[in-house]
Design a protein around this motif. Structure first.
Motif, PDB file in Angstrom:
ATOM      1  N   TYR A 116       5.279  -4.580   7.283  1.00  0.00           N
ATOM      2  CA  TYR A 116       6.609  -3.910   7.312  1.00  0.00           C
ATOM      3  C   TYR A 116       6.670  -2.418   6.741  1.00  0.00           C
ATOM      4  N   SER A 117       7.213  -1.417   6.896  1.00  0.00           N
ATOM      5  CA  SER A 117       7.291  -0.331   6.037  1.00  0.00           C
ATOM      6  C   SER A 117       8.492  -0.513   5.233  1.00  0.00           C
ATOM      7  N   LEU A 118       8.253  -0.044   4.238  1.00  0.00           N
ATOM      8  CA  LEU A 118       9.339  -0.414   2.842  1.00  0.00           C
ATOM      9  C   LEU A 118       9.933   0.826   2.676  1.00  0.00           C
TER      10      LEU A 118
ATOM     11  N   SER B 222       4.251   6.407   5.230  1.00  0.00           N
ATOM     12  CA  SER B 222       5.121   5.461   4.748  1.00  0.00           C
ATOM     13  C   SER B 222       4.666   4.421   4.007  1.00  0.00           C
ATOM     14  N   THR B 223       5.331   3.827   3.132  1.00  0.00           N
ATOM     15  CA  THR B 223       4.909   2.689   2.368  1.00  0.00           C
ATOM     16  C   THR B 223       4.849   1.561   3.146  1.00  0.00           C
TER      17      THR B 223
ATOM     18  N   SER C 257       0.853  -0.997  -0.007  1.00  0.00           N
ATOM     19  CA  SER C 257      -0.060   0.082  -0.139  1.00  0.00           C
ATOM     20  C   SER C 257       0.897   1.356  -0.026  1.00  0.00           C
ATOM     21  N   TYR C 258       0.574   2.040  -1.041  1.00  0.00           N
ATOM     22  CA  TYR C 258       1.636   3.463  -1.334  1.00  0.00           C
ATOM     23  C   TYR C 258       0.930   4.497  -1.952  1.00  0.00           C
ATOM     24  N   SER C 259       1.584   5.522  -1.753  1.00  0.00           N
ATOM     25  CA  SER C 259       0.988   6.883  -2.777  1.00  0.00           C
ATOM     26  C   SER C 259       2.230   6.722  -3.566  1.00  0.00           C
TER      27      SER C 259
ATOM     28  N   TRP D 100       3.987   9.065   8.969  1.00  0.00           N
ATOM     29  CA  TRP D 100       4.157  10.011   7.778  1.00  0.00           C
ATOM     30  C   TRP D 100       5.690   9.942   7.445  1.00  0.00           C
ATOM     31  N   GLY D 101       5.704   9.695   6.054  1.00  0.00           N
ATOM     32  CA  GLY D 101       7.016   9.894   5.487  1.00  0.00           C
ATOM     33  C   GLY D 101       8.112   8.917   6.199  1.00  0.00           C
ATOM     34  N   ALA D 102       9.364   9.610   5.927  1.00  0.00           N
ATOM     35  CA  ALA D 102      10.572   8.881   6.493  1.00  0.00           C
ATOM     36  C   ALA D 102      11.234   9.720   7.633  1.00  0.00           C
ATOM     37  N   TYR D 103      10.520  10.631   8.164  1.00  0.00           N
ATOM     38  CA  TYR D 103      11.304  11.735   9.097  1.00  0.00           C
ATOM     39  C   TYR D 103      11.528  10.879  10.460  1.00  0.00           C
TER      40      TYR D 103
END
Length: 185
Positions: free
Chosen positions: A105-107, A84-85, A55-57, A127-130
């Protein structure tokens, strides 16, 4: 007369309710889902079940230079936009040669000119990779950048291919770049 008043009140309530509801417009980077095997959401007609789901944007190029500029080489990227994906394995798998337990898992990715590092991380739902923490990595695999696609890939895309229920390839593509990760189940 009572029916008319009741009906009038009901219509007014419905009209008020419809006006009070405000819906957000479509995201600039809409969400999408990729499955393996492809062609179904959860379960196929023949009883075959999903083995993996992402699941991704899907951000767009929109005339920008993506890799090396918008997404710098050598820095962790969320492999998409917005949240995050997330990748869900419905069964234990081997992801780019690394054994992975069933789970979500997050990708993430670290793009490079000639190769990418693809990361599975145990932290999800942010949210994001922050807030990315390397200490939460479950697996890191290095894959080469494939030959350039024949046409520009306007929106970031993830697709699974495979000719066997036990073997798949997850391809990530955007702009003029494609990378592929082999997966076995």
């Amino acid at each position: 007369m009572k029916k008319t008043i009741f009906l009038s009140l009901m219509l007014t309530a419905l009209a008020f309710g419809a006006q009070a509801q405000k819906f957000k417009p479509l995201d600039k980077s809409p969400r999408d889902i990729a499955y393996y095997p492809d062609g179904f959401a959860g379960k196929r007609k023949d009883g075959e079940k999903a083995l993996v789901k992402v699941s991704y944007s899907r951000p767009g190029v929109k005339g920008r230079e993506i890799f090396g500029k918008l997404e710098p080489f050598g820095k962790v990227w969320r492999a998409g936009a917005d949240e995050s994906t997330e990748i869900k394995f419905y069964a234990d798998a081997t992801f780019g040669g690394k054994k992975i337990k069933a789970g979500t898992y997050s990708l993430f990715a670290i793009p490079g000119e000639k190769e990418w590092t693809i990361i599975l991380n145990s932290d999800v739902d942010y949210w994001g990779a922050y807030k990315y923490k390397e200490a939460s990595d479950v697996a890191r695999v290095t894959v080469p950048v494939s030959a350039k696609p024949a046409e520009l890939i306007e929106n970031f895309s993830i697709v699974f291919t495979g000719d066997s229920p036990s073997k798949a390839v997850m391809a990530l593509g955007w702009e003029n770049t494609v990378v592929e990760v082999p997966i076995t189940f």
